[in-house]
Design a protein around this motif. Sequence first.
Motif, short mmCIF file in Angstrom:
data_model
loop_
_atom_site.label_atom_id
_atom_site.label_comp_id
_atom_site.label_asym_id
_atom_site.label_seq_id
_atom_site.Cartn_x
_atom_site.Cartn_y
_atom_site.Cartn_z
N ARG A 442 -28.81 84.54 -41.40
CA ARG A 442 -28.73 83.18 -40.87
C ARG A 442 -29.25 83.34 -39.25
N TYR A 521 -31.59 74.72 -42.66
CA TYR A 521 -30.26 74.11 -42.93
C TYR A 521 -29.88 73.06 -41.65
N ILE A 563 -26.47 76.24 -51.62
CA ILE A 563 -26.37 74.63 -51.28
C ILE A 563 -25.17 74.08 -52.13
N ILE A 652 -34.53 68.67 -44.86
CA ILE A 652 -34.67 69.72 -45.73
C ILE A 652 -35.69 70.02 -46.43
#
Length: 745
Positions: A442, A521, A563, A652
Motif C-alpha cells: 500500500r 483507493y 474491495i 476509482i
Amino acid sequence: MFSINTANTARFLIVEDDVDLLNALCEMLTGAGYEAVGSSSGARALKVFGEKEFDVVLADLTMPEMNGTELLKKLHGADPDLVCIIMAGQGIGKKAIALLKEGAFDFILKPFKLNYLLSVLPRALEVRRLRKEKAALRKMVDIYERCRNITSELDLDVILNNTAEAVLDVSQTEETSIMLPSDGGNELYIAAIRGKGRSDLLKIRIPVNKGIAGWVASHQETLTLQGKIDDPRFSPVQPRSDIGFSISMPLLAGERFVGVLNVNSTKDRPFSIQVIRHIGLLACAAASALENSRKHKELREIEQKYRLYFENAFEGIFQTAWDGRLLTVNRKMAAIFGYNSPEEMISGEKTFDQWDFWPEYRRLLGAQNELRNFEHCIQLKNGGKIWISANVRTVKDVHGNITYYEGTMQDITMHKFTEEELVRTRDCYLTLFEEFPTPVWRSGPEANFDYFNKTWRQFTGRTMAEELERGWTEGIHPEDRELFFETYREAFSTRKIFNCEFRLRRCDGAYCPVISLGKPYHDSKGNFSGYIGACYDFSTHHKADDNNAETIQKLETILNEIITAFSLTGEKRTLYGAGHQFRVSELACSIAALLGFTEKRIKGLRTACILHDIGNIYIPTEILSKPGKLNDYEFDLVKNHSQEGFNILKNISFSWPVAQIVLQHHERLNGSGYPFGLSGNNILPEAKILAVADVVEAMTSRRPHRPAFSLKAALEEISEQKATLYDPHAVDQCIKLFLEEGFTF
C-alpha cells in the motif's frame, strides 16, 4: 360680558343681569387681586364655564331665561366641588333651604356692601381648596385602582380596553384611542378606540413618520393641540374640525416606545393640569402593562418551543433534586428506562439515588460540576440492560447550594454494539489483509509506500521497518527499476489502474519474475488516499503471454476481494443490513445472465451491487436502526446515501461504470426516484436491474420498523409496478428466476 385676568390663581365667575352691579363686582374682585369673568345671563355663563375652570361662582337668583337655581344645578353637574354663592333679595325665605340642598355655599342678601362680599370670599376659597384636595385624593385613589387593574393584566385586549375606558372616564371626553407599532415598526395601527361612530377606524394604519401620532412616536414627546392646526409637520393628518382640544402621549416602557395614547375633546376648554397628570399616570401604567404583555408573549412562545423540543427530543431530558428525587422527565427519558409515560417514571418507586449509577454521578459531579458524554450501562425497569451516554450538570443557587441536577441521556446500545462490531470487523479484515496468501502493498497519497503484508515480508525476508526504509526498492532487479518507477509514476499522476512485470529478489537472494497490479483507493469522503497493490510470483510458468493474462486476472480477483472486504464496513453498521449487498448481487447477476449480459459486464454489475450501499457510512447508526417510522429530515438523510456512495467511488478507476450504477440504483422509470429523478433510457440498464433486485431483497428481509414481507408480496410489488417504476425485462426475468428456476437467497 366683562373679563379681567390677574396672576392670582383664584378665578371668579359673576352671573348678574344688572350690568352696573356686574361691572362693579368685577372691578372689586380685580382690585382685590383675583381673576374675574362676568356674564349677564345664565346661558352665556354656562358657555364660559365650559371653556375655563372657576373656583367660585357669584350668581343672581332671579334672572330672565335661566334663574340662579337652574344655573346652580347645571354648574354642580359639571363641577361638584364648585363653590356657589347666591345673591338674592330679602324675600328668599324657604328657597334658601332648597338652594342649600342643590349645593349653594352661602347667600348674600341684596342690597349689600361690596366690602362685605370681600369678607366672605376667603372662607369660600378655603372651602374650595379643601373640596379640591378631597376630590384630588379621591381621584388619586381611583387612578391608583385603575392603574392596578391595567397593570395586573397580561392579555393585550384586556389591557387596551381597560386603558381606553379609564382614560375616557378620567378625562370626561368623547373619544380616545390607543395606537401600537406594527411588527416591523414602520407603521402605527389603531388597536383600541372609544367614541361614537369611531369603531370603523379600528386597525387603520399610518406610517410611523406621518401625522400627529407619528410625530409623537418619533419625538417621544407629549403633544397638546387646540383648534385648527396649520403645521406641515402633521401633514397629511389634521385634527378634525369637531375637535376642540386634544392630547397625544407616547407610551414608554423605560426607553422603549410601545404606543401612542390619543384623547380628543369636542370642547374648547383645555384639560386641567390635574387631568393631564392623571392621563399621564394611566399612560405609564398602560405602557408598563403592554411591555409586560409583550415579554409574557415572548416567554410563552419560548416556553412553547422548549416544551415542544422537550417532549419530542431524540434524547431523554431530566431534572432531579439533590437527593435523587425526579422533578421532571420527558417522554424519551421514560421510554429509555422502560416506563410508559413521564408520570409513571416520576411516581415510580425508584428515585435516581436508588439506581446503581447515581452514586458515581454524585461523586463525579461533586468534583467537576458537569459530566459530558459519560457512557455506562444501566439496568431497566424490566431487568434488561442498555448502554447510555449522559450529559449532566449541577445547578446551584446564589449561595452555592445545590438546587437540582439536570441533563440528557441517550440510548447508545445500538451504537455501542455497532462500534464493537466495527472493531471486530476491522480487526478481522486487518488480519485477513495481513495474512493474505499473496504479497500486498500500500502507498499513501504522496506516492510513498507505507505498508507490506506478512506474505510480502516473508517473500523478501525483510522486516516492515526495513521495507519502509526503501529497502524494498533495493529488491527490484537493477535492470527493471527504471521501468517499474516510470510505470508507477505515470499511473499515480493519472489515478489509473496499472500493472507492471519486474524481477523481485526473494529471501534466498534469487530474483523471481512477478506481476504487480495496483488500484487507486479513496477514504470515506472520496479523497484520494493512495494505491493498494498485489504481486504474483509466476517464476514456475513464465513461458507464455496467456499465463501473464491469467496472472493479471488472478490479481484483479484478489483486489476485488479487498474491495468486497471494504464494502462490509458500511454493511456492518446495521444488524439489518448484514448480507444484503451479497444477496442483491447474487440476484442481480442472475437476472443479468438471463438478459444476455456478457461475463465482463456482469462483473461490473457484481462490483456495483456489492458497493451500492457504501454511502450508508455517512448516515447515523441511530437512523439506520431506528425501530419507528423515519421523519422527513431522517428520510432525506437516508436518500442521500446513493450520492455519497457515488462521491466515494467516482475517482476509482473501475473497468465498469460502478459509481454511476450506485448513483442511479434508486431512480425509477417514471422519474419518481432519486437523487435526480431520471427516467426511461436515461437510467443505466445495470442500475435498472439493481433496483429490482434491491427491492425484492429488501422486502423479503426484516427491517427495524417492520417484519419481513413474503416472497409473494415482493413479486406482486414489482409485477404491479412493472414498466411504471421497474424495468419490465428485469422484472420478468426476476419472477422467472424464483418461480421457474428455483432461485433462493
